[in-house]
Design an enzyme around this catalytic site. Structure first.
Site, mmCIF file in Angstrom:
data_model
loop_
_atom_site.group_PDB
_atom_site.id
_atom_site.type_symbol
_atom_site.label_atom_id
_atom_site.label_comp_id
_atom_site.label_asym_id
_atom_site.label_seq_id
_atom_site.Cartn_x
_atom_site.Cartn_y
_atom_site.Cartn_z
ATOM 1 C CG PHE A 168 -5.644 6.623 -7.389
ATOM 2 C CD1 PHE A 168 -5.584 7.834 -7.031
ATOM 3 C CD2 PHE A 168 -6.248 5.799 -6.413
ATOM 4 C CE1 PHE A 168 -6.131 8.545 -5.841
ATOM 5 C CE2 PHE A 168 -6.646 6.045 -5.320
ATOM 6 C CZ PHE A 168 -6.595 7.526 -4.710
ATOM 7 C CE1 TYR A 169 1.535 0.782 -5.518
ATOM 8 C CE2 TYR A 169 2.583 0.961 -7.416
ATOM 9 C CZ TYR A 169 2.525 0.682 -6.175
ATOM 10 O OH TYR A 169 3.780 0.091 -5.571
ATOM 11 C CB ALA A 170 2.247 6.183 -9.403
#
Length: 338
Positions: free
Chosen positions: A151-153
């Site tokens: 989800f960060y990416a």
């Protein structure tokens, strides 16, 4: 010039702000001082910046639109460098909402204010994580980056896309730069180098994920800062479109460009550990573990566009970079409770 830098209590934001101040620029810093890691380290970074009369700090979260708006309107920046974000690939598995709030809502607030103030150049930090497990190497900015593994990416790629739309609609000149495993003095405690050195000093095992078969394109912090400052002077426009064999990412619809900041020299994890052992003068106790969820087997930047634009790329070798970090860590360990 007047630089508005978000994340100045963070690793990269601190180094960038300090360099700009040393070069005689004015810097307005904006940071939320979140408790994601050691607050004493963040406070020490801001204390070092406070030694410069031209530094103006604001402590607030990116989601606090009123605080962000006041700080930016009062300062009237020439350049905005948006570095603040909820970082960490693994932490995004535990607390995805922190990434939603900071990386999406916070970044949207930055875009809105860049539009309102008609800022001369908006610069946004992205990440090599947007490439996911791309099988083609080196990673080029024109490669597909539509299969994020965390989800960060995903939030970082979404920020790039949101920024392109604002650049097109409101003609905000924007450069998004993708970082590749940045390390160095004053680094983050959740990064591998920091954790390895700390464990070795405390005579504990280091956790080696992916059985040590991963590789990373390590970027020393000073090289990264050089590249950001160089790119800040290259405001995206048709006048500086790169022609020839290097494929530019300058949009045909907007003054918007994406640039890798990496040296294009990946190092195997086991080789990296051997460098740390050499600098530390002792072997590490290795605990070999499988790949963690969300990890990628390798990162490998193509620096061709960066070189075409700025004439250089990150060159500091890991032997020099690791030594610089260890010297800093040993000097500040007790003072900062590291």
């Amino acid at each position: 010039m007047r630089y508005f830098v978000t994340g100045t209590a963070g690793f990269i934001g601190f180094h960038l702000a300090r360099r700009l101040l040393q070069d005689g620029h004015e810097v307005a810093g904006f940071d939320g001082m979140t408790a994601y890691y050691n607050l004493r380290l963040k406070e020490a970074r801001h204390a070092a910046l406070a030694q410069f009369p031209a530094f103006r700090p604001t402590l607030a979260m990116l989601e606090d639109r009123a605080a962000l708006e006041k700080a930016m309107i009062d300062f009237q920046p020439d350049v905005i460098v948006h570095l603040a974000a909820q970082a960490g690939v693994r932490y995004s598995l535990e607390n995805p909402k922190a990434y939603l709030d900071s990386n999406l809502i916070g970044s949207w607030n930055i875009l809105e204010l860049a539009k309102t103030l008609k800022v001369g150049h908006l610069m946004l930090a992205s990440t090599s994580s947007v490439y996911g497990a791309n099988p083609e190497v080196p990673f080029r900015e024109t490669d597909r980056a539509d299969e994020p593994l965390t989800f960060y990416a995903a939030t970082k790629k979404a920020t790039e896309l949101m920024a392109h739309s604002y650049s097109h609609l409101y003609r905000v000149p924007t450069t998004a730069f993708r970082f590749f495993t940045v390390y160095g003095p004053w680094g983050r405690p959740d990064m591998a180098l920091f954790k390895f050195v700390k464990a070795m000093i405390e005579d504990r095992e280091i956790e080696v994920y992916g059985e040590g078969k991963m590789s990373r394109d390590f970027t020393f912090i000073d090289d990264l800062v050089d590249s950001i400052i160089d790119l800040s002077r290259i405001v995206p426009s048709e006048e500086n479109r790169v022609e020839g064999s290097v494929r530019d990412t300058l949009s045909h619809q907007a003054p918007f460009r994406v640039v890798n900041i990496g040296g294009g020299q990946p190092v195997g994890l086991l080789d990296f550990i051997e460098v740390i052992e050499s600098v530390m003068g002792k072997p590490a106790k290795r605990k070999m573990l499988p790949m963690q969820q969300g990890d990628v087997p390798r990162t490998y930047a193509s620096p061709d566009l960066l070189v075409a634009l700025t004439g250089k790329k990150p060159e500091t070798g890991v032997d020099t970079g690791v030594r610089r970090f260890v010297e800093w860590y040993l000097e500040h360990r007790e003072e900062l409770g590291l």
